[in-house]
Motif scaffolding. Structure first.
Motif, PDB file in Angstrom:
ATOM      1  N   SER A   1       0.827  -1.211   0.000  1.00  0.00           N
ATOM      2  CA  SER A   1       0.000   0.000   0.000  1.00  0.00           C
ATOM      3  C   SER A   1       0.858   1.255   0.000  1.00  0.00           C
ATOM      4  CB  SER A   1      -0.945   0.003   1.210  1.00  0.00           C
ATOM      5  OG  SER A   1      -1.920  -1.007   1.066  1.00  0.00           O
ATOM      6  N   ASP A   2       2.177   1.101  -0.002  1.00  0.00           N
ATOM      7  CA  ASP A   2       3.079   2.255  -0.119  1.00  0.00           C
ATOM      8  C   ASP A   2       3.214   2.642  -1.587  1.00  0.00           C
ATOM      9  OD1 ASP A   2       3.618   2.327   2.599  1.00  0.00           O
ATOM     10  OD2 ASP A   2       5.436   1.116   2.447  1.00  0.00           O
ATOM     11  N   PRO A   3       3.318   3.920  -1.899  1.00  0.00           N
ATOM     12  CA  PRO A   3       3.245   5.093  -1.022  1.00  0.00           C
ATOM     13  C   PRO A   3       1.867   5.762  -1.020  1.00  0.00           C
ATOM     14  CG  PRO A   3       4.184   5.737  -3.115  1.00  0.00           C
ATOM     15  CD  PRO A   3       3.852   4.275  -3.228  1.00  0.00           C
ATOM     16  N   HIS A   4       0.810   4.970  -0.927  1.00  0.00           N
ATOM     17  CA  HIS A   4      -0.549   5.521  -0.835  1.00  0.00           C
ATOM     18  C   HIS A   4      -0.698   6.333   0.445  1.00  0.00           C
ATOM     19  CE1 HIS A   4      -4.930   5.691  -0.805  1.00  0.00           C
ATOM     20  NE2 HIS A   4      -4.969   5.104  -1.995  1.00  0.00           N
ATOM     21  N   ARG A   5      -1.471   7.393   0.387  1.00  0.00           N
ATOM     22  CA  ARG A   5      -1.774   8.150   1.606  1.00  0.00           C
ATOM     23  C   ARG A   5      -2.691   7.335   2.510  1.00  0.00           C
ATOM     24  NH1 ARG A   5      -0.188  13.511   1.325  1.00  0.00           N
ATOM     25  NH2 ARG A   5       0.168  14.360  -0.765  1.00  0.00           N
ATOM     26  N   PRO A   6      -2.792   7.709   3.815  1.00  0.00           N
ATOM     27  CA  PRO A   6      -2.191   8.888   4.466  1.00  0.00           C
ATOM     28  C   PRO A   6      -0.731   8.664   4.853  1.00  0.00           C
ATOM     29  CG  PRO A   6      -3.495   7.671   6.057  1.00  0.00           C
ATOM     30  CD  PRO A   6      -3.693   6.971   4.737  1.00  0.00           C
ATOM     31  N   TYR A   7      -0.011   9.785   5.015  1.00  0.00           N
ATOM     32  CA  TYR A   7       1.377   9.767   5.474  1.00  0.00           C
ATOM     33  C   TYR A   7       1.452  10.320   6.898  1.00  0.00           C
ATOM     34  CZ  TYR A   7       2.198   9.800   0.386  1.00  0.00           C
ATOM     35  OH  TYR A   7       2.179   9.527  -0.950  1.00  0.00           O
ATOM     36  N   LYS A   8       2.446   9.875   7.635  1.00  0.00           N
ATOM     37  CA  LYS A   8       2.751  10.500   8.911  1.00  0.00           C
ATOM     38  C   LYS A   8       3.562  11.753   8.610  1.00  0.00           C
ATOM     39  CE  LYS A   8       4.893   9.770  13.431  1.00  0.00           C
ATOM     40  NZ  LYS A   8       5.683   8.832  14.284  1.00  0.00           N
ATOM     41  N   LYS A   9       3.010  12.892   8.954  1.00  0.00           N
ATOM     42  CA  LYS A   9       3.617  14.167   8.571  1.00  0.00           C
ATOM     43  C   LYS A   9       5.020  14.311   9.161  1.00  0.00           C
ATOM     44  CE  LYS A   9       2.231  18.993   7.962  1.00  0.00           C
ATOM     45  NZ  LYS A   9       1.160  19.985   8.222  1.00  0.00           N
ATOM     46  N   GLY A  10       5.957  14.690   8.301  1.00  0.00           N
ATOM     47  CA  GLY A  10       7.319  14.950   8.734  1.00  0.00           C
ATOM     48  C   GLY A  10       8.261  13.764   8.652  1.00  0.00           C
ATOM     49  N   THR A  11       7.753  12.589   8.207  1.00  0.00           N
ATOM     50  CA  THR A  11       8.607  11.402   8.169  1.00  0.00           C
ATOM     51  C   THR A  11       9.748  11.555   7.157  1.00  0.00           C
ATOM     52  OG1 THR A  11       6.987  10.424   6.647  1.00  0.00           O
ATOM     53  CG2 THR A  11       6.888   9.758   8.963  1.00  0.00           C
ATOM     54  N   GLY A  12       9.487  12.245   6.076  1.00  0.00           N
ATOM     55  CA  GLY A  12      10.522  12.424   5.069  1.00  0.00           C
ATOM     56  C   GLY A  12      11.689  13.245   5.572  1.00  0.00           C
ATOM     57  N   LYS A  13      11.380  14.343   6.208  1.00  0.00           N
ATOM     58  CA  LYS A  13      12.434  15.205   6.757  1.00  0.00           C
ATOM     59  C   LYS A  13      13.198  14.468   7.857  1.00  0.00           C
ATOM     60  CE  LYS A  13      13.232  19.805   8.712  1.00  0.00           C
ATOM     61  NZ  LYS A  13      12.588  21.081   9.150  1.00  0.00           N
ATOM     62  N   GLU A  14      12.455  13.765   8.722  1.00  0.00           N
ATOM     63  CA  GLU A  14      13.097  13.023   9.809  1.00  0.00           C
ATOM     64  C   GLU A  14      14.016  11.928   9.271  1.00  0.00           C
ATOM     65  OE1 GLU A  14       9.892  11.537  12.144  1.00  0.00           O
ATOM     66  OE2 GLU A  14       9.182  13.547  12.744  1.00  0.00           O
ATOM     67  N   ALA A  15      13.682  11.376   8.104  1.00  0.00           N
ATOM     68  CA  ALA A  15      14.489  10.305   7.520  1.00  0.00           C
ATOM     69  C   ALA A  15      15.696  10.842   6.755  1.00  0.00           C
ATOM     70  CB  ALA A  15      13.632   9.457   6.594  1.00  0.00           C
ATOM     71  N   GLY A  16      15.840  12.157   6.739  1.00  0.00           N
ATOM     72  CA  GLY A  16      17.024  12.735   6.128  1.00  0.00           C
ATOM     73  C   GLY A  16      16.896  13.132   4.672  1.00  0.00           C
ATOM     74  N   PHE A  17      15.690  13.146   4.128  1.00  0.00           N
ATOM     75  CA  PHE A  17      15.533  13.619   2.757  1.00  0.00           C
ATOM     76  C   PHE A  17      15.756  15.134   2.717  1.00  0.00           C
ATOM     77  CE2 PHE A  17      13.245   9.601   2.582  1.00  0.00           C
ATOM     78  CZ  PHE A  17      13.685   9.071   1.375  1.00  0.00           C
ATOM     79  N   ASP A  18      16.577  15.575   1.795  1.00  0.00           N
ATOM     80  CA  ASP A  18      16.932  16.989   1.687  1.00  0.00           C
ATOM     81  C   ASP A  18      15.821  17.736   0.976  1.00  0.00           C
ATOM     82  OD1 ASP A  18      18.028  19.491   1.249  1.00  0.00           O
ATOM     83  OD2 ASP A  18      20.002  18.724   0.651  1.00  0.00           O
ATOM     84  N   LEU A  19      15.049  18.505   1.747  1.00  0.00           N
ATOM     85  CA  LEU A  19      13.911  19.210   1.175  1.00  0.00           C
ATOM     86  C   LEU A  19      14.334  20.241   0.134  1.00  0.00           C
ATOM     87  CD1 LEU A  19      12.514  17.791   3.559  1.00  0.00           C
ATOM     88  CD2 LEU A  19      11.182  19.869   3.930  1.00  0.00           C
ATOM     89  N   GLU A  20      15.530  20.780   0.284  1.00  0.00           N
ATOM     90  CA  GLU A  20      15.986  21.814  -0.655  1.00  0.00           C
ATOM     91  C   GLU A  20      16.257  21.245  -2.046  1.00  0.00           C
ATOM     92  OE1 GLU A  20      16.062  25.086  -0.050  1.00  0.00           O
ATOM     93  OE2 GLU A  20      15.111  24.502   1.853  1.00  0.00           O
ATOM     94  N   LYS A  21      16.528  19.945  -2.124  1.00  0.00           N
ATOM     95  CA  LYS A  21      16.843  19.335  -3.411  1.00  0.00           C
ATOM     96  C   LYS A  21      15.618  18.774  -4.124  1.00  0.00           C
ATOM     97  CE  LYS A  21      21.640  18.081  -2.384  1.00  0.00           C
ATOM     98  NZ  LYS A  21      22.613  16.948  -2.286  1.00  0.00           N
ATOM     99  N   ILE A  22      14.475  18.779  -3.455  1.00  0.00           N
ATOM    100  CA  ILE A  22      13.261  18.226  -4.059  1.00  0.00           C
ATOM    101  C   ILE A  22      12.809  19.088  -5.220  1.00  0.00           C
ATOM    102  CG2 ILE A  22      10.788  17.874  -3.664  1.00  0.00           C
ATOM    103  CD1 ILE A  22      11.489  16.828  -0.896  1.00  0.00           C
ATOM    104  N   ARG A  23      12.511  18.434  -6.336  1.00  0.00           N
ATOM    105  CA  ARG A  23      11.974  19.163  -7.482  1.00  0.00           C
ATOM    106  C   ARG A  23      10.468  19.280  -7.338  1.00  0.00           C
ATOM    107  NH1 ARG A  23      10.008  17.452 -13.181  1.00  0.00           N
ATOM    108  NH2 ARG A  23       9.441  19.510 -13.874  1.00  0.00           N
ATOM    109  N   VAL A  24       9.977  20.501  -7.181  1.00  0.00           N
ATOM    110  CA  VAL A  24       8.541  20.746  -7.061  1.00  0.00           C
ATOM    111  C   VAL A  24       7.970  20.931  -8.469  1.00  0.00           C
ATOM    112  CG1 VAL A  24       6.766  22.270  -6.138  1.00  0.00           C
ATOM    113  CG2 VAL A  24       8.842  21.821  -4.804  1.00  0.00           C
ATOM    114  N   PRO A  25       6.961  20.161  -8.866  1.00  0.00           N
ATOM    115  CA  PRO A  25       6.382  20.321 -10.202  1.00  0.00           C
ATOM    116  C   PRO A  25       5.901  21.753 -10.440  1.00  0.00           C
ATOM    117  CG  PRO A  25       5.518  18.357  -9.136  1.00  0.00           C
ATOM    118  CD  PRO A  25       6.284  19.097  -8.086  1.00  0.00           C
ATOM    119  N   GLU A  26       5.883  22.150 -11.685  1.00  0.00           N
ATOM    120  CA  GLU A  26       5.509  23.525 -12.034  1.00  0.00           C
ATOM    121  C   GLU A  26       4.043  23.843 -11.792  1.00  0.00           C
ATOM    122  OE1 GLU A  26       7.130  25.392 -15.584  1.00  0.00           O
ATOM    123  OE2 GLU A  26       8.389  23.632 -15.875  1.00  0.00           O
ATOM    124  N   PHE A  27       3.250  22.825 -11.469  1.00  0.00           N
ATOM    125  CA  PHE A  27       1.837  23.104 -11.194  1.00  0.00           C
ATOM    126  C   PHE A  27       1.568  23.295  -9.700  1.00  0.00           C
ATOM    127  CE2 PHE A  27       2.585  18.703 -12.581  1.00  0.00           C
ATOM    128  CZ  PHE A  27       2.362  17.980 -11.424  1.00  0.00           C
TER     129      PHE A  27
END
Length: 481
Positions: free
Chosen positions: A163-189
């Motif tokens: 069932s991954d990566p279907h929602r819901p997510y535990k908020k903040g898990t990505g940052k806590e796991a060390g994913f660099d938010l500054e490097k994430i590509r945000v879609p143009e929409f």
């Protein structure tokens, strides 16, 4: 001609060797994992070690697309090798599947395979509604238990779901796991905000967790001595569960990661641009196992591509791919069960979308929907969706809100090379009139040839079919319907 003959000989040799010892099949399907979220596609943030290993040791498809960007019809198309609109009730979410449509899992079982599945495989829906007596993917159990209990003299086909990566997510898990938010590509929409970056990071966290599951399954096969004789396919059923992605016909909803490994029978480290459809998976598995492919399957085996790890000659390779959608959720105004029917054709450069009933809302109505989620119910709940709704009064956010939720014109055309996120609709530009006409003709011709009832004059029932989710009946009763 010489190259064509060589490819034919290779495919025949591959098929003959498979007949001598039928391969095992491990089909790994994530839930809501879309393109381009794997390292192999240039994603600088995703951590996808299992996918990366399979790509190093197999063939990666750069242009793989679903049949429909919704769980049940996408999975029905995989099982049957047919376009979703050919499957009657099976074209919708929370539906069913008629046993009269050949199912590759059962065909393999009839040919001597042991079959099974783990976690989310077929569905969601009611598989018994039209006559199935058992789960369409066979018995359900953990993969290690299946391997331990199987008859080792038989080949196996196992649908390894999640069932991954279907929602819901535990908020903040990505940052806590060390994913660099500054490097994430945000879609143009979307607007580029910390909230949306964090939401995408939480999605990446679950993608990584899915990869760990697949890596463990591969390790088990290696310990059992079965890795080299197992076809391993790893992919996701459609795009990520965010606005303008899942449920949509843009690349962010309809395009998926896809890699295939099969020991020495498939060359390692190859990437191909061949248009691969989910309808191609069933005939590929059947041909590899030496099982006759039913005429009803509209997909084509990928073995000729896999045998060399190279694109076929232009004369033998599809120049476009077709997909579409009917009802995802009943997201229009209560008590309607109407969906949002649309069809698309994708070439190397162009994406043409026909929105067949453009007065409906593509993500559902903003208030008063039949579905209990109510607000834009065709789009999963999450921080990105909430941010767009909360900040609608901000003119800078309003344009993104419209891209995700507003009504759309009957025809959309995007230049996928100049506009990879597909946000600039060129359909109304006079200079592109010939492109629209040509693509529309090809799309309609394909849909008629493959018996899409919306284009053959048959009675269309997609909006009348039941939505087989118990919570909906309870919700509508509470509201007097």
């Amino acid at each position: 001609m010489r190259r064509c003959a060589l490819l034919l000989l290779l495919a025949v040799a591959l098929s003959n060797s498979a007949a001598a010892k039928q391969p095992n099949i491990l089909f790994c399907l994530a839930d809501d994992w879309g393109w381009p979220h794997a390292t192999g596609y240039g994603d600088q943030v995703a951590r996808t070690p299992a996918f990366d290993r399979l790509a190093r040791e197999g063939v990666m498809f750069r242009r793989a697309f679903i049949s429909s960007p919704s769980c049940t019809p996408s999975r029905n198309a995989i099982l049957t090798g047919q376009q979703f609109y050919r499957l009657d009730q099976g074209a919708n979410l929370h539906s069913t599947l008629a046993p009269e449509h050949p199912n590759f899992m059962f065909l393999l079982r009839e040919a001597g395979y042991e079959i099974g599945h783990w976690r989310k495989a077929w569905g969601p829906g009611d598989f018994k509604a039209m006559g199935y007596k058992e789960h369409p993917c066979g018995p359900g159990m953990a993969f290690d238990k299946f391997v331990a209990n199987r008859d080792s003299d038989k080949p196996f086909c196992f649908w390894f779901g999640t069932s991954d990566p279907h929602r819901p997510y535990k908020k903040g898990t990505g940052k806590e796991a060390g994913f660099d938010l500054e490097k994430i590509r945000v879609p143009e929409f979307y607007p580029d905000t910390p909230e949306i970056r964090s939401d995408i990071a939480d999605y990446y966290f679950e993608v990584e967790r899915w990869n760990k599951d697949v890596a463990a399954a591969m390790d088990l096969l290696e310990r059992e001595g079965e890795l080299e004789n197992t076809i391993i396919v790893m992919t996701g059923d459609h795009g990520m569960p965010f606005p303008r992605c899942k449920g949509n016909l843009y690349d962010w909803g309809a395009r998926v990661p896809l890699v295939v490994r099969w020991g020495e029978r498939v060359p390692a480290g190859k990437e191909v641009d061949h248009f691969a459809s989910f309808t191609d998976i069933a005939p590929t598995f059947l041909e590899a196992a030496g099982v006759e492919v039913p005429d009803s399957m509209s997909g084509k085996s990928l073995l000729p591509v896999l045998s060399t790890g190279a694109d076929l000659p232009a004369s033998e390779s599809p120049e476009f791919i077709v997909y579409g959608r009917e009802r995802h959720t009943p997201a229009q105004a209560m008590p309607s069960l109407d969906g949002y029917p649309a069809r698309a054709i994708r070439t190397d450069r162009w994406l043409l979308i026909l929105n067949l009933v453009p007065d409906r809302w593509p993500a559902g109505v903003a208030d008063g929907a039949t579905h209990p989620m109510d607000e834009f119910a065709d789009c999963d709940e999450g921080p990105t969706k909430r941010y767009l709704m909360k900040h609608l009064s901000d003119p800078e956010v309003a344009k993104f809100y419209r891209l995700c939720f507003a009504r759309r014109p009957a025809v959309e055309l995007y230049d996928c090379q100049a506009d990879p996120d597909q946000i600039h609709n060129l359909a109304a530009d006079a200079e592109h009139a010939d492109v629209v006409l040509e693509l529309r003709q090809k799309l309609v011709e394909y849909l008629r040839e493959t018996n899409d009832p919306r284009f053959t004059g048959e009675h269309v029932e997609f909006d009348q079919y039941p939505y087989r989710a118990g919570y909906l009946q309870k919700y509508m009763q509470e509201h007097g319907y």
